[in-house]
Design a protein around this motif. Structure first.
Motif, PDB file in Angstrom:
ATOM      1  N   GLY A 109       0.859  -1.377   0.199  1.00  0.00           N
ATOM      2  CA  GLY A 109      -0.001   0.003  -0.008  1.00  0.00           C
ATOM      3  C   GLY A 109       0.848   1.213  -0.055  1.00  0.00           C
ATOM      4  N   LEU A 110       1.824   1.170  -0.637  1.00  0.00           N
ATOM      5  CA  LEU A 110       2.751   2.539  -0.639  1.00  0.00           C
ATOM      6  C   LEU A 110       3.111   2.506  -2.202  1.00  0.00           C
ATOM      7  CD1 LEU A 110       5.568   1.287   1.818  1.00  0.00           C
ATOM      8  CD2 LEU A 110       3.679   2.811   2.234  1.00  0.00           C
ATOM      9  N   SER A 111       3.480   4.046  -2.267  1.00  0.00           N
ATOM     10  CA  SER A 111       3.814   4.523  -3.477  1.00  0.00           C
ATOM     11  C   SER A 111       5.151   3.973  -3.862  1.00  0.00           C
ATOM     12  CB  SER A 111       3.537   6.058  -3.720  1.00  0.00           C
ATOM     13  OG  SER A 111       4.744   6.423  -2.768  1.00  0.00           O
ATOM     14  N   GLN A 112       5.270   4.199  -5.518  1.00  0.00           N
ATOM     15  CA  GLN A 112       6.634   3.695  -5.863  1.00  0.00           C
ATOM     16  C   GLN A 112       7.517   4.615  -5.484  1.00  0.00           C
ATOM     17  OE1 GLN A 112       6.471   3.379 -10.294  1.00  0.00           O
ATOM     18  NE2 GLN A 112       4.457   2.565 -10.332  1.00  0.00           N
ATOM     19  N   ARG A 113       7.343   5.957  -5.121  1.00  0.00           N
ATOM     20  CA  ARG A 113       8.651   6.645  -4.879  1.00  0.00           C
ATOM     21  C   ARG A 113       8.913   6.204  -3.403  1.00  0.00           C
ATOM     22  NH1 ARG A 113       7.072  12.951  -4.698  1.00  0.00           N
ATOM     23  NH2 ARG A 113       7.231  12.513  -6.838  1.00  0.00           N
ATOM     24  N   LYS A 114       7.909   5.767  -2.281  1.00  0.00           N
ATOM     25  CA  LYS A 114       8.278   5.384  -1.257  1.00  0.00           C
ATOM     26  C   LYS A 114       9.191   3.840  -1.228  1.00  0.00           C
ATOM     27  CE  LYS A 114       4.858   7.920   1.591  1.00  0.00           C
ATOM     28  NZ  LYS A 114       3.778   7.683   2.520  1.00  0.00           N
ATOM     29  N   ILE A 115       8.667   3.309  -2.079  1.00  0.00           N
ATOM     30  CA  ILE A 115       9.410   1.859  -2.225  1.00  0.00           C
ATOM     31  C   ILE A 115      10.649   2.138  -2.703  1.00  0.00           C
ATOM     32  CG2 ILE A 115       9.711  -0.237  -3.639  1.00  0.00           C
ATOM     33  CD1 ILE A 115       7.238  -0.279  -1.512  1.00  0.00           C
ATOM     34  N   HIS A 116      11.057   2.907  -3.904  1.00  0.00           N
ATOM     35  CA  HIS A 116      12.498   3.284  -4.021  1.00  0.00           C
ATOM     36  C   HIS A 116      13.210   3.794  -2.982  1.00  0.00           C
ATOM     37  CE1 HIS A 116      12.478   2.055  -8.235  1.00  0.00           C
ATOM     38  NE2 HIS A 116      11.252   2.819  -8.531  1.00  0.00           N
ATOM     39  N   THR A 117      12.731   4.897  -2.393  1.00  0.00           N
ATOM     40  CA  THR A 117      13.090   5.576  -1.086  1.00  0.00           C
ATOM     41  C   THR A 117      13.594   4.338  -0.069  1.00  0.00           C
ATOM     42  OG1 THR A 117      12.048   7.553  -1.489  1.00  0.00           O
ATOM     43  CG2 THR A 117      13.026   7.230   0.587  1.00  0.00           C
ATOM     44  N   TRP A 118      12.850   3.515   0.277  1.00  0.00           N
ATOM     45  CA  TRP A 118      12.989   2.499   1.358  1.00  0.00           C
ATOM     46  C   TRP A 118      14.166   1.564   0.982  1.00  0.00           C
ATOM     47  CZ3 TRP A 118      13.567  -2.550   2.258  1.00  0.00           C
ATOM     48  CH2 TRP A 118      13.455  -3.065   3.277  1.00  0.00           C
ATOM     49  N   PHE A 119      14.113   1.143  -0.149  1.00  0.00           N
ATOM     50  CA  PHE A 119      15.506   0.220  -0.807  1.00  0.00           C
ATOM     51  C   PHE A 119      16.587   1.082  -0.637  1.00  0.00           C
ATOM     52  CE2 PHE A 119      11.992  -2.800  -2.295  1.00  0.00           C
ATOM     53  CZ  PHE A 119      12.730  -3.939  -1.843  1.00  0.00           C
ATOM     54  N   ARG A 120      16.732   2.469  -1.032  1.00  0.00           N
ATOM     55  CA  ARG A 120      17.909   3.267  -1.070  1.00  0.00           C
ATOM     56  C   ARG A 120      18.302   3.306   0.306  1.00  0.00           C
ATOM     57  NH1 ARG A 120      16.124   7.305  -3.033  1.00  0.00           N
ATOM     58  NH2 ARG A 120      15.892   8.758  -1.473  1.00  0.00           N
ATOM     59  N   HIS A 121      17.523   3.813   1.286  1.00  0.00           N
ATOM     60  CA  HIS A 121      18.083   3.740   2.987  1.00  0.00           C
ATOM     61  C   HIS A 121      18.386   2.406   3.369  1.00  0.00           C
ATOM     62  CE1 HIS A 121      15.302   7.561   3.260  1.00  0.00           C
ATOM     63  NE2 HIS A 121      16.404   7.819   2.470  1.00  0.00           N
ATOM     64  N   ARG A 122      17.674   1.328   2.702  1.00  0.00           N
ATOM     65  CA  ARG A 122      18.057   0.045   3.252  1.00  0.00           C
ATOM     66  C   ARG A 122      19.471  -0.423   2.727  1.00  0.00           C
ATOM     67  NH1 ARG A 122      19.688  -3.616   5.803  1.00  0.00           N
ATOM     68  NH2 ARG A 122      18.319  -5.370   6.313  1.00  0.00           N
ATOM     69  N   ARG A 123      19.606  -0.066   1.568  1.00  0.00           N
ATOM     70  CA  ARG A 123      20.980  -0.520   1.057  1.00  0.00           C
ATOM     71  C   ARG A 123      22.255   0.442   1.676  1.00  0.00           C
ATOM     72  NH1 ARG A 123      18.348  -0.114  -4.114  1.00  0.00           N
ATOM     73  NH2 ARG A 123      18.972   1.850  -4.205  1.00  0.00           N
ATOM     74  N   ASN A 124      21.945   1.793   1.860  1.00  0.00           N
ATOM     75  CA  ASN A 124      22.883   2.498   2.785  1.00  0.00           C
ATOM     76  C   ASN A 124      22.950   1.892   4.103  1.00  0.00           C
ATOM     77  OD1 ASN A 124      23.239   4.363   0.466  1.00  0.00           O
ATOM     78  ND2 ASN A 124      21.338   5.511   0.958  1.00  0.00           N
ATOM     79  N   GLN A 125      22.034   1.551   4.940  1.00  0.00           N
ATOM     80  CA  GLN A 125      22.269   0.747   5.976  1.00  0.00           C
ATOM     81  C   GLN A 125      23.298  -0.228   6.035  1.00  0.00           C
ATOM     82  OE1 GLN A 125      17.661   1.221   7.367  1.00  0.00           O
ATOM     83  NE2 GLN A 125      18.941  -0.649   8.452  1.00  0.00           N
ATOM     84  N   ASP A 126      23.358  -1.140   5.013  1.00  0.00           N
ATOM     85  CA  ASP A 126      24.399  -2.046   4.830  1.00  0.00           C
ATOM     86  C   ASP A 126      25.603  -1.832   4.453  1.00  0.00           C
ATOM     87  OD1 ASP A 126      22.569  -3.852   5.787  1.00  0.00           O
ATOM     88  OD2 ASP A 126      22.023  -4.747   4.062  1.00  0.00           O
ATOM     89  N   ARG A 127      25.842  -0.522   3.945  1.00  0.00           N
ATOM     90  CA  ARG A 127      27.252  -0.120   3.508  1.00  0.00           C
ATOM     91  C   ARG A 127      28.038   0.034   4.581  1.00  0.00           C
ATOM     92  NH1 ARG A 127      27.826   4.617   1.749  1.00  0.00           N
ATOM     93  NH2 ARG A 127      29.666   4.377   0.270  1.00  0.00           N
ATOM     94  N   PRO A 128      29.439  -0.369   4.575  1.00  0.00           N
ATOM     95  CA  PRO A 128      30.257  -0.357   5.677  1.00  0.00           C
ATOM     96  C   PRO A 128      30.613   0.999   5.993  1.00  0.00           C
ATOM     97  CG  PRO A 128      31.322  -0.948   3.527  1.00  0.00           C
ATOM     98  CD  PRO A 128      30.089  -0.913   3.448  1.00  0.00           C
ATOM     99  N   SER A 129      30.716   1.307   7.432  1.00  0.00           N
ATOM    100  CA  SER A 129      31.332   2.504   7.999  1.00  0.00           C
ATOM    101  C   SER A 129      32.588   2.985   7.529  1.00  0.00           C
ATOM    102  CB  SER A 129      30.869   2.800   9.271  1.00  0.00           C
ATOM    103  OG  SER A 129      31.607   1.939   9.928  1.00  0.00           O
ATOM    104  N   SER A 130      33.001   4.266   7.681  1.00  0.00           N
ATOM    105  CA  SER A 130      34.446   4.686   7.461  1.00  0.00           C
ATOM    106  C   SER A 130      35.378   4.052   8.600  1.00  0.00           C
ATOM    107  CB  SER A 130      34.408   6.173   7.449  1.00  0.00           C
ATOM    108  OG  SER A 130      33.679   6.652   6.378  1.00  0.00           O
TER     109      SER A 130
END
Length: 404
Positions: A109-130
């Protein structure tokens, strides 16, 4: 177990020149020991010791040191917990196609924009920190610089360090000094630990090349010890360690944003890497193993296997030299090193998400703000059009009067 290995793996015709058997090699000599395959069994438990030492080092030394240098981790927006999206991300893909986005939007029940934003944030969470990347680089830096110093200290007074022909004098009945024995065992154990931990380390752009490099290095060190290529093997390890600690130190200062120090170390590393890997390694080491060694013994399976591994390493050296020269080109024409082309740049999937995009707010409030921004522009455009029409009309009237 040893009898089984001797029958299937440690056959003399594979590892030793024709006419030489394991019985001809003693287990101990006044000048050192003679290498035997069973000596390498200690490397596996030592590899796990290295992994444990790394865990302790990163938490007790590397993390506090990173804070002293000013390493800062980027604050990332946490993706909200949505079970269906979480399951899709973990089990199917972190980058859904457009049709999958539409399907997930209907299910949640979410818009496509929110789906894209969620996956972008989820990928960024898994990116290793400095900080994580700094800890990995600092651990490798400590090992490589200690290994290089110890190797140089143990080899600088040997005859084969200055004359590669001495690598084959008396081969294969060459005793191995205790210092060179431990140099071999610790190097092999360290590369085994890197291979065992590659799945949890930062996945970089040259991930496949690094895995091939680790495997080739492990086979090269292990085989060269069994076939008593220890003299030339110590030179190979020393050549590699001579530039690796410079690379890791440049990475450390890159994560700490010490730009000038990083750039200076990178230039030094580039010079040392290109000289040692493209000049010293092929012209001195590969040449002596492929050409000079034939003056002392007839070629056998180990000869071809050892040289094939050296050529694999040389191919990787050429690949990395190409990336380094690209970096040098950027440094000369832009004045700074933007990223480490050799092994510090992350995988392509992560690279596309490198820069966080601001989350787009939705709702009537945003619409009103956009309207308020657009309306003055439309009003200004309309006014300009009216003024232009009036000006054109006045000019036309003036011309008509003159014509009359």
């Amino acid at each position: 177990m040893e009898a089984l290995l001797n029958e299937w793996l440690w056959q003399e015709e594979y590892w030793l020149p024709p006419g030489i058997s394991w019985q001809d090699i003693k287990t101990k000599d006044e000048d050192g020991r003679f290498p035997l395959p069973r000596d390498l069994l200690i490397t596996l438990p030592l590899a796990f010791v290295f992994i444990a030492l790394r865990y302790v080092f990163e938490r007790i030394i590397a993390i506090p040191f990173s804070k002293c240098l000013g390493v800062k981790d980027r604050i990332r927006i946490q993706a909200p917990s949505i079970p269906k999206l979480d399951a899709f991300y973990k089990h199917i893909s972190g980058q859904p196609s457009q049709s999958q986005v539409v399907s997930l939007g209907r299910q949640c029940g979410l818009s496509q924009r929110k789906i894209h934003t969620w996956f972008r944030h989820r990928r960024n969470q898994d990116r290793p920190s400095s900080t994580k990347k700094f800890c990995e680089a600092s651990w490798r830096f400590v090992f490589y610089i200690v290994s290089f110093a110890a190797g140089l200290g143990s080899l600088i007074n040997t005859a084969w360090f200055w004359d590669p022909r001495e690598c084959w004098t008396g081969y294969p009945k060459q005793p191995v000094a205790d210092a060179h024995y431990w140099y071999y065992i610790l190097e092999l154990s360290f590369y085994l630990s890197l291979l065992l931990s590659v799945s949890v380390d930062v996945k970089r752009k040259d991930f496949k090349e690094q895995v091939v490099h680790h495997i080739a290095t492990i086979f090269l060190i292990g085989f060269s010890y069994c076939a008593n290529y220890v003299r030339v093997g110590t030179l190979v390890m020393l050549v590699h360690d001579s530039s690796d600690f410079l690379l890791e130190s440049a990475k450390m200062f890159h994560y700490a944003v010490w730009t000038r120090t990083c750039d200076s170390l990178f230039v030094i590393f580039a010079v040392v890497f290109l000289v040692t890997r493209l000049v010293v390694f092929p012209c001195r080491i590969v040449h002596t193993t492929m050409v000079v060694s034939l003056e002392f013994f007839q070629p056998f399976f180990g000869y071809y296997f050892f040289n094939a591994l050296l050529l694999v390493l040389q191919g990787l050296h050429i690949f990395w030299a190409y990336l380094i020269l690209r970096m040098v080109y950027k440094f000369v024409f832009t004045g700074k090193v933007e990223r480490d082309e050799r092994s510090d740049e992350e995988s392509e999937v992560d690279e596309r998400d490198k820069e966080e995009e601001p989350e787009e707010e939705e709702g009537e409030h945003n619409c009103e703000q956009r309207k308020e921004t657009i309306n003055p522009k439309l009003t200004s455009l309309a006014n300009n059009c009216v003024l232009n029409n009036l000006t054109n009309q006045r000019n036309l009237n003036s011309r008509l009067r003159k014509a009359r």
